[in-house]
Scaffold this motif. Structure first.
Motif, PDB file in Angstrom:
ATOM      1  N   ARG A   4       0.846  -1.263   0.021  1.00  0.00           N
ATOM      2  CA  ARG A   4      -0.121  -0.021  -0.048  1.00  0.00           C
ATOM      3  C   ARG A   4       0.925   1.069  -0.055  1.00  0.00           C
ATOM      4  N   LEU A   6       1.584   4.444   0.978  1.00  0.00           N
ATOM      5  CA  LEU A   6       1.441   5.314   2.352  1.00  0.00           C
ATOM      6  C   LEU A   6       1.839   6.968   1.965  1.00  0.00           C
ATOM      7  N   GLU A  32       6.044   3.010   0.844  1.00  0.00           N
ATOM      8  CA  GLU A  32       4.966   1.937   0.773  1.00  0.00           C
ATOM      9  C   GLU A  32       4.774   1.646   2.600  1.00  0.00           C
ATOM     10  N   ASP A  33       3.814   0.945   2.762  1.00  0.00           N
ATOM     11  CA  ASP A  33       3.598   0.442   4.168  1.00  0.00           C
ATOM     12  C   ASP A  33       4.825  -0.624   4.637  1.00  0.00           C
ATOM     13  N   ASP A  68      -1.710   8.578   2.458  1.00  0.00           N
ATOM     14  CA  ASP A  68      -2.757   7.556   2.469  1.00  0.00           C
ATOM     15  C   ASP A  68      -3.902   8.375   1.788  1.00  0.00           C
ATOM     16  N   ASP A 163       0.080   5.382  11.530  1.00  0.00           N
ATOM     17  CA  ASP A 163       0.417   4.759  10.354  1.00  0.00           C
ATOM     18  C   ASP A 163       1.973   4.720   9.819  1.00  0.00           C
ATOM     19  N   THR A 195       6.142   1.714   9.556  1.00  0.00           N
ATOM     20  CA  THR A 195       6.657   2.595   8.456  1.00  0.00           C
ATOM     21  C   THR A 195       7.205   3.769   9.023  1.00  0.00           C
TER      22      THR A 195
END
Length: 247
Positions: A4, A6, A32-33, A68, A163, A195
């Motif tokens: 994903r 981010l 990314e994540d 995100d 996150d 992350t």
């Protein structure tokens, strides 16, 4: 890594309003994540300013910066507050409240968001145990070492289950013997899949922990590569010079 995206930055430009000089120019990044990005470079290269753009502490004039999927500069004040719940930020200085105990400092973000006393108590105790500081729960910051203060600042940011955590030279205000305990905690977070974007002068950490290392110079990304390639085969002449002085 996690798949994903981010943080996605495209052609980012930041200009100082007082003199019109650009501090960031043409920044492109995709994080990314689960990625750990280390940002290195000389003082004044724009590294800290980039972090502050990512969490909305400073504005940018051109380009796009999405966290995100949200364009940071379009967030209104209330949205920005909600957004920052998910983006932890650790500064050089520990910014703990001196009159509050360690427990109260860690609990503060959850109190602001009206968590229940039971939730707060459970989470604070879990986090203090994570960093081996349960016995310091009722201590005041003035009675802690620099390394302990920074570990408290880090777990305070973890209280909101972010996150991503942004670290701005998290060890630069510490005595050399205390650097290790903070880096060990960061390594533990990395192993757990957090992350992280880390502005650092700790090249050992960048080499060992980062998934990618970025060299910034004069507000631009001059080189980006996995650690082994970055340190063993630097391409940019400025990076070669930079590494020759510190390694």
């Amino acid at each position: 890594m996690g798949g994903r995206t981010l943080i996605e930055i495209k052609n980012l430009k930041k200009i100082w309003e007082d003199d019109g000089s650009s501090v960031l120019e043409g920044i492109n990044l995709k994080i990314e994540d689960g990625d750990i990005y280390a940002l290195v470079g000389r003082s004044g290269a724009g590294k800290s300013t980039l972090l502050r753009c990512i969490n909305g502490l400073t504005s940018y004039q051109e380009g796009s910066l999405k966290v995100d999927g949200c364009e940071v500069k379009e967030l209104k004040e209330k949205e920005l507050r909600e957004f920052r719940r998910h983006v932890g930020m650790i500064f050089q200085q520990f910014s703990l409240l001196e009159r509050q105990t360690v427990y109260q400092n860690v609990a503060l973000p959850m109190q602001c968001w009206k968590y229940s006393k039971e939730e707060i108590d459970k989470k604070v105790k879990e986090l203090l145990e994570l960093v081996g500081m349960s016995d310091k729960m009722n201590a005041r910051p003035r009675n802690l070492s620099g390394g302990q203060k920074q570990r408290v600042a880090i777990i305070r940011s973890l209280a909101m289950d972010p996150d991503v955590i942004l670290f701005d030279e998290p060890t630069s205000a510490l005595d050399p013997e205390m650097v290790g305990e903070v880096l060990d905690l960061m390594k533990e977070l990395a192993r757990d899949g957090m992350t992280m974007v880390v502005v650092t002068h700790e090249m050992g950490f960048a080499r060992e922990v980062a998934s990618r290392v970025i060299f910034m110079d004069e507000g631009m990304i001059k080189e980006e590569a996995p650690p082994e390639e970055f340190f063993e085969h630097p391409k940019d002449p400025r990076l070669q010079e930079f590494l020759s002085k510190i390694l």
